[in-house]
Design an enzyme around this catalytic site. Structure first.
Site, PDB file in Angstrom:
ATOM      1  N   HIS A  26      30.037  30.780  33.333  1.00  0.00           N
ATOM      2  CA  HIS A  26      30.376  31.814  34.319  1.00  0.00           C
ATOM      3  C   HIS A  26      30.687  33.148  33.631  1.00  0.00           C
ATOM      4  O   HIS A  26      30.116  34.194  33.989  1.00  0.00           O
ATOM      5  CB  HIS A  26      31.577  31.359  35.146  1.00  0.00           C
ATOM      6  CG  HIS A  26      31.975  32.320  36.220  1.00  0.00           C
ATOM      7  ND1 HIS A  26      31.485  32.254  37.499  1.00  0.00           N
ATOM      8  CD2 HIS A  26      32.811  33.406  36.200  1.00  0.00           C
ATOM      9  CE1 HIS A  26      31.989  33.238  38.218  1.00  0.00           C
ATOM     10  NE2 HIS A  26      32.803  33.946  37.451  1.00  0.00           N
ATOM     11  N   GLU A  27      31.581  33.100  32.657  1.00  0.00           N
ATOM     12  CA  GLU A  27      31.988  34.342  31.998  1.00  0.00           C
ATOM     13  C   GLU A  27      30.857  34.923  31.152  1.00  0.00           C
ATOM     14  O   GLU A  27      30.727  36.151  31.042  1.00  0.00           O
ATOM     15  CB  GLU A  27      33.232  34.102  31.138  1.00  0.00           C
ATOM     16  CG  GLU A  27      34.457  33.660  31.929  1.00  0.00           C
ATOM     17  CD  GLU A  27      34.848  34.628  33.035  1.00  0.00           C
ATOM     18  OE1 GLU A  27      34.586  35.839  32.885  1.00  0.00           O
ATOM     19  OE2 GLU A  27      35.400  34.172  34.058  1.00  0.00           O
TER      20      GLU A  27
END
Length: 459
Positions: A26-27
């Site tokens: 995600h990051e």
């Protein structure tokens, strides 16, 4: 106490492993898109709180692992905090401004925000597509067995009918029926089914049912009185079950029980349900040879959907799997991957909508303890169980972050939409107020989820 011990000894390692990977994906989605626009990332952290270890790369980004493994963040140049909600107000040089997040055009900031959720959804899509391409897509025919006096029987369905549409959604596989049972447990469901060459219609009124599985998880669904139409082949045995003790073996085909034909597997409970402890003559086929044996069904105390306790008979056998693996080319596998991710996405948003409108109880919200528990349970199914859990959680992480709540990626996008319409951003005061409201909402949801988790753990 045993559940609490299991949480730390069995569930927690899988939880940390799965969550760390999904948070990184995600990051990294945010980070990768930001780098395409020349935005400088000051910190890339897995977890929150004090740094445990890390390193600084040649671009000046600090990559680190922090003490609390419940998320992560990327802090870009010019941010006031890890949420990238408001600018820091610290004076920047012209060169620094070019690499800061808030100096970017609106489309670039929106792309960076979308990068995280899209990365999670893309990860699930790529993994599913690869599995479908290499191994095939799990598929169970939507031809059903209909239980006598059940909701489907009252709606006019018969054994051997093929479900085509249910609750206004197309049914391609039996798994689509199970999804509808999860989402619509009391609402009347329109049904379209094929009988021979004839297409018929009706309406099924599900019966709300609540079951507890072997891991003590409560499952609510709409009982339709339908089963997969499968041959009555022995696929396995319960531990110390009466059928195995009577000489049945895996692969045996049941023919009759007390003179009643066993047309399909789910006919067995109908025949023996009320005959616990009574000797029954069972005829079966083994490698083309007809044989018979006497089995005394074990008594099992169960609670039906109406909450009434019953004593029923069990042979202690499991049906042979009838799920096929449907082969795909590259485009077919990609299409199946899109359908699977879209199905999980719509199920998530539908469930959230039902919770908000009080048609689904709030105790279904789960937090880190429930995720850890699910990870530990998935490990019992081997790498396939872990992979399925990772796919599902990756989709949930992606679509949850798209909810229009300040602090989440979806909240950022709402603010950017406002900026696009009005031609100017929200005031810093309004952004900070939104951040506080969003923080309160997220913390409130987290507290409810954790409370539900603790109740589950202490059962």
């Amino acid at each position: 106490m045993e559940s609490v011990i299991s949480l730390f000894t069995t569930y927690l390692p899988y939880f940390v492993l799965v969550l760390t990977l999904l948070v990184f994906i995600h990051e990294y989605g945010h980070y990768w898109v930001a780098r395409r626009f020349g935005i400088h990332a000051e910190v890339f952290s897995i977890g929150f709180g004090p740094e445990l270890f890390g390193r600084t790369d040649r671009n000046g980004t600090r990559w680190k692992v922090s003490a609390i493994p419940l998320g992560g963040y990327v802090k870009f140049l010019g941010d006031s905090d890890e949420t990238s909600t408001t600018p820091s107000g610290i004076p920047l040089t012209d060169e620094q401004r070019r690499g800061s997040f808030f100096a970017q055009p609106l489309y670039a900031r929106a792309a960076v925000v979308l990068g995280g959720p899209v990365a999670n959804l893309l990860f699930a899509f790529v993994v599913l597509t690869t599995v479908f391409l290499v191994a095939g897509e799990p598929y169970s025919p939507a031809t059903v067995g209909v239980r006598a006096d059940g909701p489907a029987a009252r709606a006019g369905l018969r054994t051997g009918d093929e479900i085509v549409r249910l609750a206004d959604s197309r049914v391609d596989r039996y798994e689509d029926i199970q999804s509808a049972q999860f989402l619509y447990w009391a609402k009347p469901m329109s049904v379209e089914f094929r009988r021979g060459g004839q297409l018929l219609q009706g309406e099924i009124i599900p019966q709300l049912c609540e079951r507890t599985d072997r891991y003590n998880n409560t499952m609510r669904y709409g009982e339709l009185g339908l089963d997969q139409l499968s041959r009555p082949v022995v696929g396995g045995f319960a531990v110390n079950g009466p059928a195995e003790a009577a000489g049945l073996k895996v692969g045996d085909l049941l023919l009759e029980i007390e003179g009643k034909p066993v047309d399909y597997f789910s006919r067995i409970p109908e025949i023996i349900g009320g005959r616990a402890g009574q000797p029954l003559v069972v005829k079966y086929d083994r490698d083309g040879s007809h044989q018979e044996t006497t089995i005394v069904p074990a008594a099992d105390r169960v609670v039906d959907c109406a909450g009434k306790e019953q004593l029923i008979g069990r042979l202690g056998i499991r049906q042979a799997g009838i799920t096929e693996l449907r082969g795909h080319g590259v485009l077919g596998a990609m299409g199946a991957g899109v359908r699977a991710v879209w199905g999980m996405t719509t199920m998530f948003y539908t469930s959230i909508g039902q919770i908000l409108t009080a048609t689904r109880p709030v105790d279904e919200l789960g937090g880190p303890i429930r995720i850890a528990k699910a990870a530990g349970e998935a490990s019992h199914a081997g790498w396939i169980g872990i992979l399925n859990l990772m796919i599902a959680l990756s989709v949930v992480l992606g679509v949850f972050n798209l909810l229009p709540i300040p602090m989440l990626d979806g909240g950022h996008l709402v603010m950017y939409l406002y900026e696009a319409v009005r031609g100017k951003p929200l005031s810093l005061k309004a952004q900070e107020l939104g951040l506080r409201v969003g923080f309160a909402l997220v913390i409130g949801v987290a507290l409810i989820a954790t409370f539900n988790d603790i109740k589950l753990l202490l059962r």
